[in-house]
Design an enzyme around this catalytic site. Structure first.
Site, mmCIF file in Angstrom:
data_model
loop_
_atom_site.group_PDB
_atom_site.id
_atom_site.type_symbol
_atom_site.label_atom_id
_atom_site.label_comp_id
_atom_site.label_asym_id
_atom_site.label_seq_id
_atom_site.Cartn_x
_atom_site.Cartn_y
_atom_site.Cartn_z
ATOM 1 N N ASP A 105 -54.307 20.069 74.979
ATOM 2 C CA ASP A 105 -53.957 20.977 73.885
ATOM 3 C C ASP A 105 -54.439 22.408 74.063
ATOM 4 O O ASP A 105 -54.468 23.172 73.107
ATOM 5 C CB ASP A 105 -54.518 20.435 72.571
ATOM 6 C CG ASP A 105 -56.046 20.292 72.583
ATOM 7 O OD1 ASP A 105 -56.687 20.796 73.527
ATOM 8 O OD2 ASP A 105 -56.584 19.675 71.647
ATOM 9 N N GLU A 127 -52.337 13.100 78.367
ATOM 10 C CA GLU A 127 -52.808 13.040 76.987
ATOM 11 C C GLU A 127 -51.760 13.642 76.049
ATOM 12 O O GLU A 127 -52.020 14.509 75.229
ATOM 13 C CB GLU A 127 -54.165 13.732 76.803
ATOM 14 C CG GLU A 127 -54.871 13.323 75.521
ATOM 15 C CD GLU A 127 -56.174 14.056 75.280
ATOM 16 O OE1 GLU A 127 -57.227 13.495 75.616
ATOM 17 O OE2 GLU A 127 -56.136 15.190 74.749
ATOM 18 N N GLU A 141 -54.686 24.356 68.754
ATOM 19 C CA GLU A 141 -54.447 23.186 69.590
ATOM 20 C C GLU A 141 -53.216 22.377 69.178
ATOM 21 O O GLU A 141 -52.471 21.884 70.039
ATOM 22 C CB GLU A 141 -55.689 22.293 69.590
ATOM 23 C CG GLU A 141 -56.875 22.855 70.350
ATOM 24 C CD GLU A 141 -57.736 23.795 69.530
ATOM 25 O OE1 GLU A 141 -58.749 24.296 70.064
ATOM 26 O OE2 GLU A 141 -57.394 24.041 68.346
ATOM 27 N N HIS A 221 -68.351 22.743 67.214
ATOM 28 C CA HIS A 221 -67.855 24.027 67.720
ATOM 29 C C HIS A 221 -66.519 24.446 67.119
ATOM 30 O O HIS A 221 -66.047 25.554 67.387
ATOM 31 C CB HIS A 221 -67.688 23.949 69.243
ATOM 32 C CG HIS A 221 -66.533 23.078 69.666
ATOM 33 N ND1 HIS A 221 -66.619 21.706 69.694
ATOM 34 C CD2 HIS A 221 -65.271 23.393 70.047
ATOM 35 C CE1 HIS A 221 -65.460 21.205 70.085
ATOM 36 N NE2 HIS A 221 -64.628 22.201 70.298
ATOM 37 N N ARG A 223 -63.483 25.981 65.282
ATOM 38 C CA ARG A 223 -63.382 27.249 64.544
ATOM 39 C C ARG A 223 -63.050 27.025 63.076
ATOM 40 O O ARG A 223 -63.405 27.837 62.238
ATOM 41 C CB ARG A 223 -62.361 28.193 65.199
ATOM 42 C CG ARG A 223 -60.969 27.674 65.311
ATOM 43 C CD ARG A 223 -59.968 28.741 65.778
ATOM 44 N NE ARG A 223 -60.353 29.433 66.990
ATOM 45 C CZ ARG A 223 -60.091 29.014 68.224
ATOM 46 N NH1 ARG A 223 -59.474 27.850 68.396
ATOM 47 N NH2 ARG A 223 -60.441 29.710 69.266
ATOM 48 N N HIS A 253 -73.455 25.140 70.760
ATOM 49 C CA HIS A 253 -72.384 25.916 71.386
ATOM 50 C C HIS A 253 -72.753 27.391 71.407
ATOM 51 O O HIS A 253 -73.438 27.890 70.514
ATOM 52 C CB HIS A 253 -71.082 25.699 70.619
ATOM 53 C CG HIS A 253 -69.850 26.098 71.354
ATOM 54 N ND1 HIS A 253 -69.405 27.393 71.429
ATOM 55 C CD2 HIS A 253 -68.957 25.362 72.066
ATOM 56 C CE1 HIS A 253 -68.287 27.442 72.129
ATOM 57 N NE2 HIS A 253 -67.990 26.228 72.542
#
Length: 386
Positions: A105, A127, A141, A221, A223, A253
């Protein structure tokens, strides 16, 4: 009609640029390399990430024939996407692959797939088929996956659910191969390497951390959790530390949106250990040593159940619903009270913990890369409808 080559696909280019992609593509490179008479495989790094990407390829011993080295300070999605498409052109002209394989992604996957399409190469999406059906979550993603899925000629879906998602998007059944997830292949191979020769990073971690009590491993991590979400997560971890007979280990992170609230709220708690982001080998060692894991990572949702580790996922949606359905993970979002309650329940309700730890991992048996290689070796004469 797009007709595959009448001989074995001689050239396969694997393109990736981030640490998660490297982890999941490394075992595929190793597997395809076992068939040099049928498959010439090469790696192109975009280096969307740099240092953490390099750690993974060193650990697995993966050579990169091409390296675009695109990571720059202040990078944004607009200039990164353009740079990948431009950077891939001379690589594709030089190697002239029959297939370009991308993973998952990332912006690298989406942009490299588009560049491969422009070059005339077939695209294999490893995937494939994961969806939340909300283009804003996770951002970007979810749209990267969807766009890559429209470009791809072959979809290597990790689960039956992923296959069903693709079929609902009118992807032809013969273009989908259910393989399991290559992250399980990577995990099993990585743990074997650690057992054969303990890496320096693992030795240092053993010296740094108290391992005499249960360990709760934390990663975060995403966003979408920046701001109030991370403040809530940190408050929850502080409360857990006060009530749990356990050590909380948190590789933090490097993003300032993560480091700010984490260090402000948690740096003075004696049984919370804020450490640097870990190389892959020491991270999977930590996973294996932990009692349970609190995370917003997609990969950890897939890896941890193979080790019998319950996972609390700090997200409201997941493109990996199989784990939720199987009961190997629990979605807790960033709700402070729910994170605390579920963590303490799992720590102290032994029967519930054992039930969750024994559940079957829906993401496969560690043979995904063998299935992908077998597809290339045995299906090269099939025709694919574009």
């Amino acid at each position: 009609m797009l007709t595959a080559p009448t001989s074995y696909p001689r050239k396969v280019l694997l393109v990736f640029g981030t640490r998660p992609e490297a982890i999941k593509m490394a075992p595929l490179y190793l597997e395809l390399s076992k068939h040099p008479d049928e498959i010439e495989v090469a790696v192109c790094l975009t280096a969307q990430h740099r240092e953490m990407l390099d750690q993974v390829i060193r650990f697995f011993g993966i050579p990169a024939r091409y390296d675009l080295n695109l990571m720059k300070p202040g990078q944004n999605l607009h200039n990164l996407t353009a740079a990948i498409i431009e950077g891939m052109k001379p690589v594709l002209e030089d190697f002239r692959p029959d297939y370009v394989f991308v993973h998952g992604d990332t912006t690298t996957s989406m942009a490299a797939a588009l560049a491969a399409f422009y070059s005339g190469a077939k695209v294999g999406h490893v995937e494939a088929g994961l969806r939340t059906f909300n283009k804003q979550s996770p951002f970007p993603e979810e749209m990267n996956r969807s766009i890559t899925g429209r470009i791809a000629d072959i979809h290597f879906a990790p689960t039956q659910q992923s296959r069903e998602n693709l079929l609902r998007e009118d992807i032809a059944e013969q273009h989908i191969v259910v393989t399991g997830n290559t992250v399980i292949d990577a995990l099993q191979h990585g743990l074997r390497l650690i057992e054969e020769a303990e890496p320096e990073s693992v030795r240092l971690l053993k010296q740094q951390l108290p391992m005499h009590r249960d360990v709760i491993l934390v990663t975060g991590h995403r966003r979408e959790n920046f701001g109030e979400g991370f403040l809530s997560i940190c408050r929850a971890l502080k409360r857990i530390a006060e009530h749990a007979d356990a050590e909380i280990v948190y590789p933090v992170h490097l993003n300032p949106n993560v480091q700010g609230p984490v260090y402000e709220l948690l740096s003075d708690v004696s049984n919370i250990h804020l450490i640097d982001p870990q190389p892959y080998e020491s991270f999977i060692w930590l996973m294996n040593k932990s009692r349970l894991i609190i995370t917003d990572s997609g990969g950890v949702q897939e890896e941890a159940p193979s080790l019998g580790k319950p996972v609390l996922v700090m997200r409201d949606t997941t493109e990996r619903p199989e784990a939720v359905s199987a009961g190997t993970v629990i979605l807790v979002g960033t709700d402070e009270n729910r994170i605390v309650k579920e963590t303490l329940d799992l720590l102290y309700d032994t029967e519930r913990y054992d039930r969750m730890a024994r559940l079957h991992n829906p993401y496969g048996d560690g043979k995904a890369t063998k299935r992908i290689a077998q597809f290339l070796l045995t299906n090269h004469k099939h025709e694919y409808v574009s």
